[in-house]
Design a protein around this motif. Structure first.
Motif, PDB file in Angstrom:
ATOM      1  N   TYR A 256     -67.523 -60.925  43.961  1.00 52.57           N
ATOM      2  CA  TYR A 256     -68.278 -60.961  45.212  1.00 52.57           C
ATOM      3  C   TYR A 256     -67.862 -62.210  45.975  1.00 52.57           C
ATOM      4  O   TYR A 256     -67.622 -63.265  45.380  1.00 52.57           O
ATOM      5  N   ASP A 257     -67.790 -62.099  47.291  1.00 52.30           N
ATOM      6  CA  ASP A 257     -67.598 -63.275  48.144  1.00 52.30           C
ATOM      7  C   ASP A 257     -68.982 -63.846  48.417  1.00 52.30           C
ATOM      8  O   ASP A 257     -69.754 -63.284  49.204  1.00 52.30           O
ATOM      9  N   VAL A 258     -69.299 -64.957  47.769  1.00 55.01           N
ATOM     10  CA  VAL A 258     -70.654 -65.515  47.842  1.00 55.01           C
ATOM     11  C   VAL A 258     -70.800 -66.503  48.991  1.00 55.01           C
ATOM     12  O   VAL A 258     -71.718 -67.316  49.010  1.00 55.01           O
ATOM     13  N   SER A 259     -69.913 -66.410  49.993  1.00 54.82           N
ATOM     14  CA  SER A 259     -70.075 -67.225  51.201  1.00 54.82           C
ATOM     15  C   SER A 259     -71.055 -66.591  52.177  1.00 54.82           C
ATOM     16  O   SER A 259     -71.545 -67.249  53.088  1.00 54.82           O
ATOM     17  N   GLY A 260     -71.360 -65.296  52.005  1.00 57.33           N
ATOM     18  CA  GLY A 260     -72.287 -64.594  52.893  1.00 57.33           C
ATOM     19  C   GLY A 260     -72.581 -63.219  52.339  1.00 57.33           C
ATOM     20  O   GLY A 260     -71.826 -62.691  51.520  1.00 57.33           O
ATOM     21  N   HIS A 261     -73.682 -62.627  52.792  1.00 59.14           N
ATOM     22  CA  HIS A 261     -74.037 -61.294  52.309  1.00 59.14           C
ATOM     23  C   HIS A 261     -73.105 -60.222  52.862  1.00 59.14           C
ATOM     24  O   HIS A 261     -72.620 -59.366  52.127  1.00 59.14           O
ATOM     25  N   PHE A 262     -72.893 -60.259  54.191  1.00 60.47           N
ATOM     26  CA  PHE A 262     -72.086 -59.262  54.891  1.00 60.47           C
ATOM     27  C   PHE A 262     -70.971 -59.996  55.606  1.00 60.47           C
ATOM     28  O   PHE A 262     -71.232 -60.910  56.395  1.00 60.47           O
ATOM     29  N   ILE A 263     -69.746 -59.642  55.329  1.00 55.86           N
ATOM     30  CA  ILE A 263     -68.625 -60.312  55.977  1.00 55.86           C
ATOM     31  C   ILE A 263     -67.731 -59.244  56.607  1.00 55.86           C
ATOM     32  O   ILE A 263     -67.666 -58.109  56.142  1.00 55.86           O
ATOM     33  N   TRP A 264     -67.087 -59.626  57.699  1.00 53.90           N
ATOM     34  CA  TRP A 264     -66.289 -58.628  58.396  1.00 53.90           C
ATOM     35  C   TRP A 264     -64.880 -59.124  58.678  1.00 53.90           C
ATOM     36  O   TRP A 264     -64.605 -60.327  58.667  1.00 53.90           O
ATOM     37  N   ILE A 265     -64.008 -58.135  58.898  1.00 57.14           N
ATOM     38  CA  ILE A 265     -62.616 -58.369  59.263  1.00 57.14           C
ATOM     39  C   ILE A 265     -62.506 -58.168  60.770  1.00 57.14           C
ATOM     40  O   ILE A 265     -63.001 -57.177  61.311  1.00 57.14           O
ATOM     41  N   GLY A 266     -61.871 -59.094  61.433  1.00 57.97           N
ATOM     42  CA  GLY A 266     -61.803 -59.043  62.892  1.00 57.97           C
ATOM     43  C   GLY A 266     -60.745 -58.091  63.416  1.00 57.97           C
ATOM     44  O   GLY A 266     -59.887 -57.591  62.678  1.00 57.97           O
ATOM     45  N   GLU A 267     -60.793 -57.852  64.717  1.00 59.76           N
ATOM     46  CA  GLU A 267     -59.833 -56.992  65.398  1.00 59.76           C
ATOM     47  C   GLU A 267     -58.413 -57.524  65.219  1.00 59.76           C
ATOM     48  O   GLU A 267     -57.460 -56.735  65.123  1.00 59.76           O
ATOM     49  N   ARG A 268     -58.252 -58.847  65.139  1.00 61.97           N
ATOM     50  CA  ARG A 268     -56.911 -59.426  65.048  1.00 61.97           C
ATOM     51  C   ARG A 268     -56.403 -59.538  63.610  1.00 61.97           C
ATOM     52  O   ARG A 268     -55.259 -59.927  63.395  1.00 61.97           O
ATOM     53  N   THR A 269     -57.228 -59.243  62.631  1.00 67.11           N
ATOM     54  CA  THR A 269     -56.811 -59.437  61.226  1.00 67.11           C
ATOM     55  C   THR A 269     -56.994 -58.178  60.386  1.00 67.11           C
ATOM     56  O   THR A 269     -57.018 -58.253  59.161  1.00 67.11           O
ATOM     57  N   ARG A 270     -57.082 -57.008  61.008  1.00 69.06           N
ATOM     58  CA  ARG A 270     -57.337 -55.779  60.251  1.00 69.06           C
ATOM     59  C   ARG A 270     -56.051 -55.018  59.909  1.00 69.06           C
ATOM     60  O   ARG A 270     -56.087 -53.805  59.646  1.00 69.06           O
ATOM     61  N   GLN A 271     -54.924 -55.708  59.842  1.00 69.90           N
ATOM     62  CA  GLN A 271     -53.677 -55.058  59.465  1.00 69.90           C
ATOM     63  C   GLN A 271     -53.826 -54.440  58.069  1.00 69.90           C
ATOM     64  O   GLN A 271     -54.227 -55.112  57.120  1.00 69.90           O
ATOM     65  N   ILE A 272     -53.472 -53.164  57.940  1.00 72.49           N
ATOM     66  CA  ILE A 272     -53.755 -52.432  56.712  1.00 72.49           C
ATOM     67  C   ILE A 272     -53.048 -53.047  55.504  1.00 72.49           C
ATOM     68  O   ILE A 272     -53.551 -52.979  54.380  1.00 72.49           O
ATOM     69  N   GLY A 273     -51.890 -53.660  55.712  1.00 73.01           N
ATOM     70  CA  GLY A 273     -51.187 -54.298  54.608  1.00 73.01           C
ATOM     71  C   GLY A 273     -51.325 -55.800  54.598  1.00 73.01           C
ATOM     72  O   GLY A 273     -50.620 -56.491  53.840  1.00 73.01           O
ATOM     73  N   GLY A 274     -52.238 -56.325  55.412  1.00 75.20           N
ATOM     74  CA  GLY A 274     -52.382 -57.763  55.559  1.00 75.20           C
ATOM     75  C   GLY A 274     -53.299 -58.400  54.534  1.00 75.20           C
ATOM     76  O   GLY A 274     -53.977 -57.725  53.744  1.00 75.20           O
ATOM     77  N   ALA A 275     -53.343 -59.721  54.579  1.00 80.10           N
ATOM     78  CA  ALA A 275     -54.070 -60.489  53.572  1.00 80.10           C
ATOM     79  C   ALA A 275     -55.578 -60.270  53.620  1.00 80.10           C
ATOM     80  O   ALA A 275     -56.236 -60.199  52.577  1.00 80.10           O
ATOM     81  N   ARG A 282     -60.987 -56.016  47.502  1.00 83.62           N
ATOM     82  CA  ARG A 282     -61.258 -56.329  46.097  1.00 83.62           C
ATOM     83  C   ARG A 282     -62.710 -56.719  45.829  1.00 83.62           C
ATOM     84  O   ARG A 282     -63.164 -56.629  44.695  1.00 83.62           O
ATOM     85  N   ILE A 283     -63.415 -57.208  46.843  1.00 84.22           N
ATOM     86  CA  ILE A 283     -64.767 -57.708  46.608  1.00 84.22           C
ATOM     87  C   ILE A 283     -65.790 -56.585  46.745  1.00 84.22           C
ATOM     88  O   ILE A 283     -65.489 -55.510  47.272  1.00 84.22           O
ATOM     89  N   LYS A 284     -67.007 -56.829  46.277  1.00 82.29           N
ATOM     90  CA  LYS A 284     -68.036 -55.791  46.233  1.00 82.29           C
ATOM     91  C   LYS A 284     -69.122 -55.957  47.287  1.00 82.29           C
ATOM     92  O   LYS A 284     -70.071 -55.170  47.321  1.00 82.29           O
ATOM     93  N   ASN A 285     -69.016 -56.950  48.137  1.00 87.91           N
ATOM     94  CA  ASN A 285     -69.980 -57.105  49.232  1.00 87.91           C
ATOM     95  C   ASN A 285     -69.941 -55.887  50.153  1.00 87.91           C
ATOM     96  O   ASN A 285     -68.915 -55.212  50.259  1.00 87.91           O
ATOM     97  N   PRO A 286     -71.007 -55.645  50.902  1.00 83.31           N
ATOM     98  CA  PRO A 286     -70.873 -54.768  52.064  1.00 83.31           C
ATOM     99  C   PRO A 286     -70.010 -55.473  53.094  1.00 83.31           C
ATOM    100  O   PRO A 286     -70.148 -56.682  53.314  1.00 83.31           O
ATOM    101  N   ILE A 287     -69.074 -54.746  53.696  1.00 83.45           N
ATOM    102  CA  ILE A 287     -68.141 -55.377  54.622  1.00 83.45           C
ATOM    103  C   ILE A 287     -68.055 -54.572  55.920  1.00 83.45           C
ATOM    104  O   ILE A 287     -68.412 -53.393  55.966  1.00 83.45           O
ATOM    105  N   GLY A 288     -67.584 -55.239  56.965  1.00 80.93           N
ATOM    106  CA  GLY A 288     -67.390 -54.595  58.253  1.00 80.93           C
ATOM    107  C   GLY A 288     -65.975 -54.785  58.737  1.00 80.93           C
ATOM    108  O   GLY A 288     -65.243 -55.672  58.269  1.00 80.93           O
ATOM    109  N   VAL A 289     -65.567 -53.939  59.698  1.00 79.48           N
ATOM    110  CA  VAL A 289     -64.270 -54.074  60.354  1.00 79.48           C
ATOM    111  C   VAL A 289     -64.480 -53.856  61.844  1.00 79.48           C
ATOM    112  O   VAL A 289     -65.111 -52.884  62.257  1.00 79.48           O
ATOM    113  N   LYS A 290     -63.956 -54.768  62.656  1.00 75.44           N
ATOM    114  CA  LYS A 290     -64.008 -54.602  64.103  1.00 75.44           C
ATOM    115  C   LYS A 290     -62.916 -53.614  64.545  1.00 75.44           C
ATOM    116  O   LYS A 290     -61.763 -53.727  64.139  1.00 75.44           O
TER     117      LYS A 290
END
Length: 447
Positions: A256-275, A282-290
């Motif tokens: 789990y990413d314990v820096s926050g409950h819900f974390i999201w990937i931005g419009e500029r960083t949502r490359q499907i093969g990106g970091a 890999r993490i189990k948090n609820p996540i979002g994507v812009k």
């Protein structure tokens, strides 16, 4: 079996967009090592609880209200600042809960929103070019060479500031500040003083009568009135920070990413093969994507397959940010394909980021009517497709700043200089935020 987390070197090798260029690798390693020893900011069980609440959103049984600063600042960590943002979010949530007749999942865009993606790596003023300001997690806002050097020690400072913010919020939401009766009184005061009082007072009166009825017949649990559930969120941008705070949960042996409950990937960083997608997969948090105007239906399907291969309800939220002029044409094909594939996704509108422009005065701003129109477009599209408009994501503050045009106060370009305090993007002020809640309440009643 524990999920393997890539190393930082492996993530960067994938191509990590929007990352600071640190001049001292040793200082970066020292900051990361320090962060790895620090206690979690949130707990895995809290993340699981939020995931279950978002799962209800995917079924049309709840609505998300997510809001807070565009970019938090270390100097802004004060009791008054945190309390003001929490107050306006609680006020909005009461109105939306009554209108939607479903629970409102309250998520603060805070306790971690210290890094910002930028369109350019540098900024030029009067012939001088310096690194762009990337948020207090990376460098300073002052336009000096010293201030703009990325400093990894700031990541440790952000951790400490986020811990202080979360501690204060937990005290507020469990200690009586969030009492429903008090929050409703605040809303009554807003309605009384609003230039559009007649528009809002009907709904406010209905809420008042409903609360009085519940208390009169004894169905209102005092404890339920007294406290609320509240979760934190931020964009997972700086990989060193997110990676260092990714931990293996002792209950489940899952990361789990314990820096926050819900974390999201931005419009500029949502490359499907990106970091960023790789780490968040890999993490189990609820996540979002812009998802912005460049998103294709196939992009959305690929992101869902990579980030939520088990199609787990509550795991994945798509946050749309098209702009008022593009959402009615751009969202339907994506929504239709995701729906046709049977994917469990919660849908939130971010009506802020697609509607930013530079005013004649030079200030970056947004027009309240454009923001509202994008929300209306979001609801219109969902109604046409037959899906649930699951939430609202807004940049706001509890202060009476003058950063966005329009609203009941009818702010103009000439007003922007009065109290323009954001270090990044313009935010709705307290009055505009509450107006938004009452106007979105009308949309929810028709959803």
């Amino acid at each position: 079996m524990t999920v393997e987390i890539p190393t930082l070197a492996e993530l960067h090798a994938l191509g990590a967009a929007q990352q600071p260029t640190y001049p001292d690798a040793g200082a970066v390693q020292a900051a990361v090592d320090k962060l790895r020893t620090m206690p979690p900011l949130v707990f895995a069980g809290e993340c699981d609880d939020l995931k279950q609440r978002i799962a209800a959103v995917t079924r049309g049984e709840a609505f998300i209200l997510q809001g807070g600063d565009c970019a938090e600042t270390l100097a802004g960590v004060s009791a008054d600042n945190v309390r003001a943002k929490l107050r306006v979010l609680l006020q909005m949530a009461v109105v939306l809960t009554y209108a939607a007749s479903v629970p409102v999942v309250k998520i603060g865009r805070l306790a971690g929103q210290y890094a910002k993606p930028r369109s350019n790596d540098t900024e030029t003023r009067e012939g001088i070019t310096l690194p762009a300001y990337r948020g207090d997690a990376v460098n300073g806002y002052d336009f000096t060479p010293e201030s703009r050097i990325p400093d990894p020690q700031r990541l440790v400072d952000v951790y400490n500031a986020s811990a202080a913010t979360l501690n204060l919020i937990r005290a507020f939401v469990t200690g009586g500040y969030a009492d429903l009766r008090q929050v409703h009184t605040w809303n009554q005061d807003f309605v009384r003083d609003s230039p559009f009082a007649a528009k809002y007072e009907v709904l406010a009166g209905e809420i008042d009568r409903a609360m009085s009825f519940m208390q009169a017949i004894g169905v209102a649990d005092p404890d339920e009135f007294h406290r609320v559930d509240f979760h934190s969120s931020h964009e997972a941008l700086v990989l060193e920070y997110e990676h260092a705070l990714t931990r293996i949960d002792s209950r489940t042996d899952e990361p789990y990413d314990v820096s926050g409950h819900f974390i999201w990937i931005g419009e500029r960083t949502r490359q499907i093969g990106g970091a960023h997608v790789e780490l968040m997969a890999r993490i189990k948090n609820p996540i979002g994507v812009k998802l912005g105007p460049s998103t294709t239906p196939d992009d959305a399907i690929a992101l869902a397959a990579r980030l939520n291969p088990a199609n787990e309800p509550g795991r994945l939220t798509f946050i749309t940010r098209f702009g008022a002029g593009k959402i009615r044409a751009g969202l339907p094909p994506i929504l239709e394909k995701v729906s046709a594939e049977g994917l469990n996704v919660a849908w939130i509108t971010d009506p802020m980021h697609g509607n930013t422009f530079e005013a004649p005065s030079g200030y970056k701003t947004r027009n309240f009517d454009d923001v509202l129109d994008e929300v209306q477009g979001f609801f219109d599209v969902h109604r046409a497709v037959g899906t649930w408009p699951g939430g609202l994501h807004v940049e706001l503050t509890g202060d009476n700043v003058t950063e966005c045009l329009g609203g009941g106060e009818q702010l103009t370009d000439a007003d922007l200089a009065h109290r323009y305090e954001s270090v990044c993007d313009p935010r709705l002020n307290r009055v505009q935020s509450l107006e938004m809640a009452f106007l979105v309440a009308d949309m929810l009643r028709k959803a």
